[in-house]
Design an enzyme around this catalytic site. Structure first.
Site, PDB file in Angstrom:
ATOM      1  N   TYR A   1       5.760   0.178  -4.942  1.00 17.38           N
ATOM      2  CA  TYR A   1       6.431   1.450  -5.232  1.00 17.38           C
ATOM      3  C   TYR A   1       7.543   1.645  -4.204  1.00 17.38           C
ATOM      4  O   TYR A   1       7.456   1.157  -3.077  1.00 17.38           O
ATOM      5  CB  TYR A   1       5.429   2.611  -5.168  1.00 17.38           C
ATOM      6  N   GLU A   2       8.564   2.410  -4.606  1.00 16.51           N
ATOM      7  CA  GLU A   2       9.750   2.493  -3.744  1.00 16.51           C
ATOM      8  C   GLU A   2       9.496   3.223  -2.428  1.00 16.51           C
ATOM      9  O   GLU A   2      10.321   3.163  -1.518  1.00 16.51           O
ATOM     10  CB  GLU A   2      10.911   3.158  -4.500  1.00 16.51           C
ATOM     11  N   SER A   3       8.362   3.882  -2.304  1.00 18.03           N
ATOM     12  CA  SER A   3       8.023   4.525  -1.029  1.00 18.03           C
ATOM     13  C   SER A   3       7.647   3.488   0.027  1.00 18.03           C
ATOM     14  O   SER A   3       7.411   3.842   1.177  1.00 18.03           O
ATOM     15  CB  SER A   3       6.855   5.492  -1.240  1.00 18.03           C
ATOM     16  N   GLY A   4       7.580   2.214  -0.360  1.00 10.64           N
ATOM     17  CA  GLY A   4       7.304   1.167   0.623  1.00 10.64           C
ATOM     18  C   GLY A   4       5.885   0.636   0.582  1.00 10.64           C
ATOM     19  O   GLY A   4       5.507  -0.198   1.401  1.00 10.64           O
TER      20      GLY A   4
END
Lengths: 276, 257
Positions: free
Chosen positions: B49-52
């Site tokens: 996910y783009e939150s890392g």
């Protein structure tokens, strides 16, 4: 040793000025709500707010009419829908017209890195064929690689007047420890001229060995203790994200009148005066 | 067993994912489909996910892209610059899985505005990670509900590039990823024509008529000569999906305080 530590109200009063460019970061995690609420209570205005995901906190600042411009890359209520105050400000100028500067996440992350690195711009392989680059030529430009000749995107560096983050812990010197999703917290600290931090807890000694990041105290302008200061977002190890509230916000914020009433009860009439 | 059109869409999407793939996941329908794949035929799929959060295995669906459950169940968590620069731009992602508000016949996605950019009729949330997912993932899948407002001849705003004006324009512009391979909807599956890159109906879900799909598509949708009928969802997939969604809805209704 405690001179960096001030009540949140003092920090905001002394370091935030009308017209400032402020970045309050925290990628879903550790969003500095309490600091944002104090800015609202003190009525700091004409602000340029920078944040990848404006989230509820910028929706609140915008709805209170304190914001001139917002710089962002995704402006919704995650998993729920629109940020109604942001949306109405852009679509109808309610309560005041709002200027926007819009990026993609990848570009904005690069712009923070450039700011942190003291460079004038960040570079990425992105934006090709999209309309964001066409609509925003002032801050998204092309650059040619001097080695390969490849065309890449250049994005202007972000250098906020004040960066504000929430963290799990500080020690008594003001060293800061963050773990879990760290987003662009580190970049915003290094990119900003002044740095304010609110923390869940002040501890005798930070655990600097395990996963997470440590921000040395000399990079920090001021620290305030603010337990639960990221609610309704979350602080890993302290409390969970209040997803139910994020869903409720959709209804609370749908009309300006309803929103203002909620803000009066839950934000404006409260005050914080915590001294560690 | 009875199933809804939305269940059909999610299960069909999940079945297109392969075990072991590295998948960059958008929130909402893509996240549901990817986690369903992980809980069924693709236990070793790597969800990012783009939150890392990397290789995350949530037992409930996240509401946001950075929910605590994603960080708690991840193999590792990296910063946002790292996820976009090293992972996505660095070519470490096999499949980017996206949704969107509007898509056109060349697979360009709009999640920014309806109407003119400077004076929008509807201001949508905006780009987020989508433009670089669409350009830098090796392949892209799109999942969206089929309706005439969403499936348009030309999007109002290109947030994320598909095949632009079709043909080989995407490749000529130097966009590294192959582009959208399929659009999975609640009525069927659309895939790009190999030459023109215009999306055509290649599979139709049982119980849906071609006319119904055409009525819900804003361009003159071509029907593939080899039109298939999509496989009916199995009991196993329906059970796993319903269980996941039920537990998620309970968790998201109760305040965590």
């Amino acid at each position: 040793m405690l001179d960096k530590f001030q009540p949140l109200s003092f920090l905001i009063q002394n370091h935030i000025h009308d017209g400032d460019q402020i970045a309050m970061e925290g990628f879903t995690h550790l969003i500095p709500f309490e600091a944002g609420h104090e800015i609202i209570r003190q009525g700091k205005k004409e602000l340029t707010l920078i944040r990848m995901t404006p989230d509820l906190i910028y929706d609140q600042l915008i709805g209170m009419g304190l914001v001139k411009k917002v710089v962002f890359s995704w402006g919704g209520n995650p998993g729920v829908g629109s940020l109604h105050r942001l949306r109405e400000a852009v679509e109808k100028g309610i309560p005041t017209p709002l200027e926007i500067e819009e990026h993609s996440h990848a570009a904005m992350a690069c712009a923070y890195q450039a700011g942190a690195s003291g460079l004038p711009f960040g570079v990425l392989r992105g934006y090709t064929g999209t309309d964001l680059a066409k609509e925003n030529p002032e801050y998204i430009k092309g650059v040619t690689c001097p080695f390969t000749g490849e065309k890449l995107a250049a994005i202007k560096a972000i250098r906020p007047d004040v960066g504000i983050i929430h963290a799990q812990q500080a020690d008594k010197k003001g060293n800061i420890k963050i773990w879990g999703i760290t987003g662009v917290q580190k970049e915003v600290v290094y990119a900003s001229k002044k740095v304010l931090v609110t923390v869940e807890e002040v501890v005798d000694e930070l655990d600097t060995q395990n996963q997470g990041i440590v921000i040395p105290h000399w990079l920090v302008t001021g620290v305030a203790l603010a337990p639960n200061g990221a609610q309704p977002s979350y602080a890993m190890g302290y409390y969970k994200r209040d997803n139910s509230f994020y869903k409720q916000w959709d209804e609370i914020s749908r009309s300006q009148a309803n929103f203002e009433e909620w803000m009066n009860v839950h934000v404006l009439s409260k005050s914080v005066n915590q001294i560690p | 067993m009875e199933y809804t059109k939305e269940e059909m869409m999610i299960i069909t999407a999940s079945r297109l994912l392969q075990n072991g793939e590295v998948c960059f996941v958008g929130i909402g329908l893509p996240s549901t489909a990817c986690n369903l794949a992980r809980l069924t035929h693709a236990p070793d799929i790597v969800l990012i996910y783009e939150s890392g959060t990397i290789d995350t295995k949530p037992h409930l669906l996240p509401l946001s892209i950075g929910d605590d459950i994603l960080a708690e169940t991840a193999s590792t968590v990296v910063s946002v610059p790292e996820i976009f620069n090293y992972w996505l731009q660095g070519g470490k992602v096999d499949v980017g899985f996206l949704g969107g508000a509007q898509i056109d016949k060349f697979g360009n996605i709009n999640s920014t505005v309806i109407g003119p950019y400077k004076k929008p009729k509807v201001r949508l949330p905006g780009a987020g990670g989508a433009p670089e997912i669409a350009s830098n993932a090796k392949n892209t899948f799109v999942i969206m509900k089929h309706n005439i407002r969403a499936f348009v001849e030309k999007v109002d705003f290109i947030t994320s590039a598909g095949y632009l004006n079709g043909g080989d324009e995407r490749r000529k512009m130097g966009i590294p990823g192959e582009g959208p391979q399929c659009i999975i909807t609640d009525m069927g599956i659309l895939r790009p024509n190999p030459e023109s890159k215009e999306f055509e109906l290649t599979s139709i879900h049982p119980g849906i008529s071609i006319q119904e799909i055409k009525d819900n598509t804003g361009w003159d949708l071509k029907i593939s000569e080899n039109l298939a009928v999509t496989e009916v969802p199995s009991l196993e997939y329906l059970h796993v999906l319903r269980d996941l969604q039920y537990r998620t809805s309970i968790a998201h209704t109760h305040s965590q305080k």
